[in-house]
Design an enzyme around this catalytic site. Sequence first.
Site, mmCIF file in Angstrom:
data_model
loop_
_atom_site.group_PDB
_atom_site.id
_atom_site.type_symbol
_atom_site.label_atom_id
_atom_site.label_comp_id
_atom_site.label_asym_id
_atom_site.label_seq_id
_atom_site.Cartn_x
_atom_site.Cartn_y
_atom_site.Cartn_z
ATOM 1 N N ASP A 1 1.042 -1.096 -0.085
ATOM 2 C CA ASP A 1 -0.054 0.051 -0.191
ATOM 3 C C ASP A 1 0.870 1.283 0.063
ATOM 4 O OD1 ASP A 1 -2.947 0.988 0.688
ATOM 5 O OD2 ASP A 1 -1.446 2.350 1.668
ATOM 6 N N TYR B 1 3.238 9.539 -0.338
ATOM 7 C CA TYR B 1 4.091 8.845 0.725
ATOM 8 C C TYR B 1 5.870 8.950 0.313
ATOM 9 C CZ TYR B 1 -0.105 6.633 2.431
ATOM 10 O OH TYR B 1 -1.391 6.417 2.975
ATOM 11 N N LYS C 1 -2.523 5.861 -4.441
ATOM 12 C CA LYS C 1 -3.557 6.609 -4.020
ATOM 13 C C LYS C 1 -3.500 8.152 -4.490
ATOM 14 C CE LYS C 1 -3.809 4.957 0.748
ATOM 15 N NZ LYS C 1 -2.522 4.392 0.914
ATOM 16 N N HIS D 1 -7.342 9.790 -1.937
ATOM 17 C CA HIS D 1 -6.931 9.581 -0.713
ATOM 18 C C HIS D 1 -7.699 10.298 0.101
ATOM 19 C CE1 HIS D 1 -2.485 9.194 1.007
ATOM 20 N NE2 HIS D 1 -3.594 9.150 1.944
#
Length: 319
Positions: A47, A52, A82, A116
């Site tokens: 994920d 990120y 996302k 997101h």
Amino acid sequence: MAIPSVTLNSSHKMPVIALGSAGQNLPADVLSRIFLDAIEAGYRHFDTASLYGSEEGIGLAVAEALKLGLVSSRDELFITSKLWVTDAHPDLVLPALKNSLSSKLGLDYLDLYLIHWPIRLKQGDKKVPVDKKDILPFFDMKGTWEAMEECKRLGLVNSIGVSNCTCKKLSQLMEYATIPPAVNQVEMHVAWNQKKLLDFCNEIGVHITAWSPLAANGANWGSIAVMQSAVLKDIASVKGKTVAQVALRWLYQQGVSIAVKTYNKGRMMENLGIFDWELSKEDTEKIQTIPQFRGYQGDMFVSENGPYKTIEELWDGEI
């Protein structure tokens, strides 16, 4: 170690445990070695998100795993990413996805692509906390979802979904979606059991993935509500398991999938040790007595200039 899968409403199968990759500002080559450790441990679901900074590391790990023969084909792995809030606009979804695929992951397709957060910010750097002056007053969920559907029709994603959506926001989305969301990824753990949302998602056929399954113990916004729970400690002691294993097993028995976050190989293995035993009815009744509160309030998305003036509005009263 074989990890069970769930069949999504898109007909695609998704492993019920994913290795999360948020919150670590590490070089891609360092991350790739960590993700290779996870593949060796048995993880097949990863994920990530454009926010990120871990997409490149996952892409390198996938390529290396194929080279080393740890997996025989790309299809053995399930990759979730996302769409960040700066790209949450109908005209920006496809370019954002293509950037994640070609520039970061080096993949031809994603298994799952999520919106997101149900909010939009001005285009700019991806960072948290967000600058509240960049929050725009309107988020075109309908147009953005149509663009997500187009990504699926183009074959760039197998399944599409959302994250951090309430019952109300999901209900509104279902009114115009021609392709229903396959997944809603939300905070969920024994101290925030999301019963109302879980029941609603089960009713409409949307699968829930739990992020922060251990209440983000040690994070700058988390709590010790899970890892220091006396209830979980008692159950773990009787069963000869760890508190984390009891917490994750409870989620699994709720029928949800789990995004766990650890870069420690020992804890990676520990988190997979939840499938050959179960919690009893008495255990689950004890867990239901744990006080409930949302750990992550999302207050950085609350602004007088944005669509959500209060935390209650952001979560539609589900707090």
